[in-house]
Design an enzyme around this catalytic site. Structure first.
Site, PDB file in Angstrom:
ATOM      1  N   HIS A   1      23.249 119.244  34.917  1.00 49.56           N
ATOM      2  CA  HIS A   1      24.662 119.160  35.296  1.00 49.56           C
ATOM      3  C   HIS A   1      25.200 117.737  35.225  1.00 49.56           C
ATOM      4  O   HIS A   1      24.519 116.767  35.532  1.00 49.56           O
ATOM      5  CB  HIS A   1      24.868 119.724  36.712  1.00 49.56           C
ATOM      6  CG  HIS A   1      24.084 119.019  37.779  1.00 49.56           C
ATOM      7  ND1 HIS A   1      24.534 117.896  38.414  1.00 49.56           N
ATOM      8  CD2 HIS A   1      22.874 119.293  38.317  1.00 49.56           C
ATOM      9  CE1 HIS A   1      23.641 117.497  39.315  1.00 49.56           C
ATOM     10  NE2 HIS A   1      22.625 118.336  39.275  1.00 49.56           N
ATOM     11  N   ASP A   2      26.431 117.632  34.759  1.00 46.64           N
ATOM     12  CA  ASP A   2      27.201 116.385  34.748  1.00 46.64           C
ATOM     13  C   ASP A   2      26.641 115.327  33.813  1.00 46.64           C
ATOM     14  O   ASP A   2      26.988 114.151  33.934  1.00 46.64           O
ATOM     15  CB  ASP A   2      27.353 115.824  36.171  1.00 46.64           C
ATOM     16  CG  ASP A   2      27.952 116.841  37.126  1.00 46.64           C
ATOM     17  OD1 ASP A   2      29.121 117.221  36.918  1.00 46.64           O
ATOM     18  OD2 ASP A   2      27.260 117.284  38.066  1.00 46.64           O
TER      19      ASP A   2
ATOM     20  N   GLY B   1      20.350 115.407  36.433  1.00 46.88           N
ATOM     21  CA  GLY B   1      21.802 115.373  36.542  1.00 46.88           C
ATOM     22  C   GLY B   1      22.394 113.984  36.391  1.00 46.88           C
ATOM     23  O   GLY B   1      21.757 112.974  36.675  1.00 46.88           O
TER      24      GLY B   1
END
Length: 199
Positions: A56-57, A74
């Protein structure tokens, strides 16, 4: 898929994947989180080999190569044309600079500057990625300037501020040298250390 984060509460988040990307067998890519900006972004022309993971991200630039089982935790940022070797893991919030080459089975817990070679269980730096830069058409003068900047920063035993001041004063200010300086000046995690000299 949804992000692997205990803080994720089901908010609407996204993934963008650029044009001309190749994602091979069993690659996983996870959406962003509300607290991390809401977006995971894969740039154009990425080649992501089997079993790799983009968490994520994360944000990758153009032309990034992930060998088999390369994994990003992340909030990782990867610059244009960087290569991450197989079975390597990159710690959350780390950055890998453009045209950097991370060898296989490496553990990346600090920032990897642009244009360098890095490898190791606890990753270390091993000079400028000369072969990769020549293949991408960088001039000999640019490669020599980057090698000089690298030596000043990582081989002379200076503090980072002293080293960067010397680079600014004594190395030709090619755009790539300025990129190298800016990356080091803006590191918040700290930069990987230099390893021993390679033969």
């Amino acid at each position: 898929g949804p992000p692997q984060s205990l803080r994720f509460a089901g908010e609407e988040t996204w993934v963008t994947i650029g044009s001309n990307c190749v994602l091979r067998e069993f690659v996983t890519v996870h959406r962003g989180t509300g607290f991390g900006g809401g977006l995971t972004s894969i740039g154009d022309e990425n080649f992501i080999m089997a079993y790799s993971h983009v968490a994520h991200d994360c944000k990758t630039g153009r032309g990034v190569v992930f060998a088999n089982n390369a994994t990003l935790a992340g909030h990782v940022t990867v610059g244009d044309y960087a290569t991450i070797g197989g079975l390597s893991a990159v710690h959350q919030f780390s950055r890998i600079g453009e045209h950097a080459f991370v060898g296989g089975m490496s553990g990346v817990a600090k920032d990897i500057p642009p244009y360098v070679l890095a490898s190791g269980e606890r990753v270390r730096l091993y000079g400028i990625n000369k072969v990769g830069l020549v293949r991408k058409g960088f001039s000999p003068e640019t490669v020599d300037a980057l090698k000089k900047a690298y030596r000043i920063v990582f081989r002379l035993g200076l503090t980072m501020n002293e080293a960067l001041s010397r680079v600014k004063a004594s190395v030709e200010p090619f755009p790539q040298v300025l990129c190298f300086i800016e990356f080091l000046e803006t590191s918040s995690r700290g930069v990987a250390r230099a390893g021993g000299r390679r033969e």
